[in-house]
Design a protein around this motif. Structure first.
Motif, PDB file in Angstrom:
ATOM      1  N   LYS A   1       0.842  -1.221   0.007  1.00 54.30           N
ATOM      2  CA  LYS A   1      -0.017   0.206  -0.002  1.00 54.30           C
ATOM      3  C   LYS A   1       0.950   1.059  -0.096  1.00 54.30           C
ATOM      4  CE  LYS A   1      -2.436   0.915   3.643  1.00 54.30           C
ATOM      5  NZ  LYS A   1      -3.505   0.754   4.846  1.00 54.30           N
TER       6      LYS A   1
ATOM      7  N   ARG B   1      -9.593   3.333  -1.111  1.00 50.75           N
ATOM      8  CA  ARG B   1      -8.079   3.356  -1.163  1.00 50.75           C
ATOM      9  C   ARG B   1      -7.295   2.496  -0.408  1.00 50.75           C
ATOM     10  NH1 ARG B   1      -4.253   7.050   0.989  1.00 50.75           N
ATOM     11  NH2 ARG B   1      -2.768   7.906  -0.604  1.00 50.75           N
TER      12      ARG B   1
ATOM     13  N   HIS C   1       0.919   3.933  -2.743  1.00 50.24           N
ATOM     14  CA  HIS C   1       0.402   5.440  -2.551  1.00 50.24           C
ATOM     15  C   HIS C   1       1.301   6.258  -2.774  1.00 50.24           C
ATOM     16  CE1 HIS C   1      -3.365   3.585  -0.283  1.00 50.24           C
ATOM     17  NE2 HIS C   1      -3.420   3.427  -1.632  1.00 50.24           N
TER      18      HIS C   1
END
Length: 374
Positions: A254, A294, A258
């Motif tokens: 993640k 997200r 991101h």
């Protein structure tokens, strides 16, 4: 004596053995059909079984590093967590070295030969999170001919709850990195080792929780900035790597997705792809659908702009529950035009240290190669 002390395990085993012997010795005396005898038999069986379970639990904790102390085990750890830094800017810096230890290898333990591990405290300027960590510096960092050289860096994360020390003593990250670099299989690299549980005992799943710990911001921005301000680290875009197992594997993927401008490579060992909601996490998203989506890596790789980064995922055909979800994630990442995906799929291997130790050498070499391309 601490929870992870070998003396505690030895005493627990000795106590269990003595209880077993006492059970065998006293059983004929408790064979009567009276309430005291029945109560005695039940009591001595329960105590003996509890002692055996305690031995198994202590041995498992030493092998897998679930809890670091008695306070950690009973949820009473309060000395680390989310703090607000009120110090004047630049007064102490975001990183402070509090101790050192050597990497023990055959041939000596001098930093110029084996590298050094520094224990540090890191304070996030944006997230206001403070966390301890271990920094592995390769031998070249201390050698005069490399005194002006900068080094690639990789964040190494445990699972939940995990202990950062286990990355050194159980998973052998520094020793593996030193041996791989010495044999020319990877470039010398700085490792920043810590657990994703930066607000213990809560499992934040590396999420910026509304009105709560800003964990993703800490790993995505504060941690690299703090390390780069103190050590000779490459500062080129995408010059960092991140690797972790289980919860740390989910976080690693993640964070790389991101923050691709910081992390050029992210490796998840036995990762999952969606943050769980349970008593250890609490309410992570506060009904914010966009934040929840997200944090769902399978959803975001399909619906958000593809991140310009390299990802590595691992699983096993037998023994890992993430096998099917890993294949789906690989297919989704392959369908993008920017995200580069690689995998390690073992024939058999459970969700444990032994499996990850089989994957770590290849994962470190993979990260080193991807950062070298930057």
């Amino acid at each position: 004596m601490g929870l992870t002390s070998k003396k505690v395990l030895v005493l627990a085993v000795l106590f269990a053995v003595l209880l077993f012997v006492a059970t065998v010795w006293l059983w004929p005396r408790l064979a009567r059909r009276s309430w005291p005898s029945v109560g005695g038999r039940v009591g001595i069986l329960l105590v003996t079984q509890a002692a055996i379970f305690a031995c198994v639990g202590l041995a498992a904790n030493q092998a897998f590093g679930f809890y670091a102390s008695w306070a950690d085990l009973f949820g009473q750890e309060t000395d680390q967590g989310v703090v607000v830094d009120h110090a004047a800017s630049g007064s102490t810096g975001p990183l402070r070295v509090v101790g050192t230890q050597q990497v023990q290898l055959a041939g000596g333990s001098r930093p110029q030969l084996t590298g050094q591990i520094q224990k540090v405290d890191i304070v996030g300027r944006r997230s206001h999170i403070a966390s301890p960590a271990f920094i592995y510096l390769p031998p070249e960092y201390f050698q005069p001919q490399y005194r002006t050289r900068t080094f690639p860096a990789a964040v190494v994360l445990t699972g939940y709850p995990g202990t950062a020390q286990a990355l050194i003593s159980k998973l052998n990250y520094p020793r593996t990195a030193q041996q791989l670099a010495k044999s020319g299989k990877m470039q010398p690299m700085i490792l920043v080792m810590l657990r994703p549980t930066v607000a213990p005992p809560r499992d934040t799943e590396c999420v910026d929780i509304p009105e709560g710990p800003q964990t993703e911001k800490f790993f995505g921005r504060d941690l690299p900035d703090a390390v780069a301000a103190h050590y000779r680290v490459d500062k080129k875009p995408g010059g960092w790597g991140v690797v972790g197992d289980s919860t740390g594997g989910y976080c690693a993927l993640k964070i790389a997705m991101h923050y691709p401008a910081v992390y050029g490579a992210g490796a998840g060992l036995s990762p999952y792809y969606k943050a769980p909601i349970d008593p250890t996490t609490g309410d992570l998203f506060h009904d914010d659908k966009n934040l929840k989506n997200r944090a769902d890596l399978g959803w975001s790789i399909k619906h958000l702009p593809a991140p310009d980064t390299s990802l590595l995922v691992t699983s096993s055909r037998q023994g890992e529950s993430n096998y099917k979800s890993t294949l789906k994630f690989i297919d989704a990442a392959k369908a993008t035009n920017k995200t580069r995906i690689s995998s390690i799929i073992l024939d058999s291997g459970g969700h444990n240290f032994n499996t990850w130790k089989r994957e770590i050498p290849a994962a470190l070499q993979w990260i080193s190669a991807r950062l070298a391309e930057r």
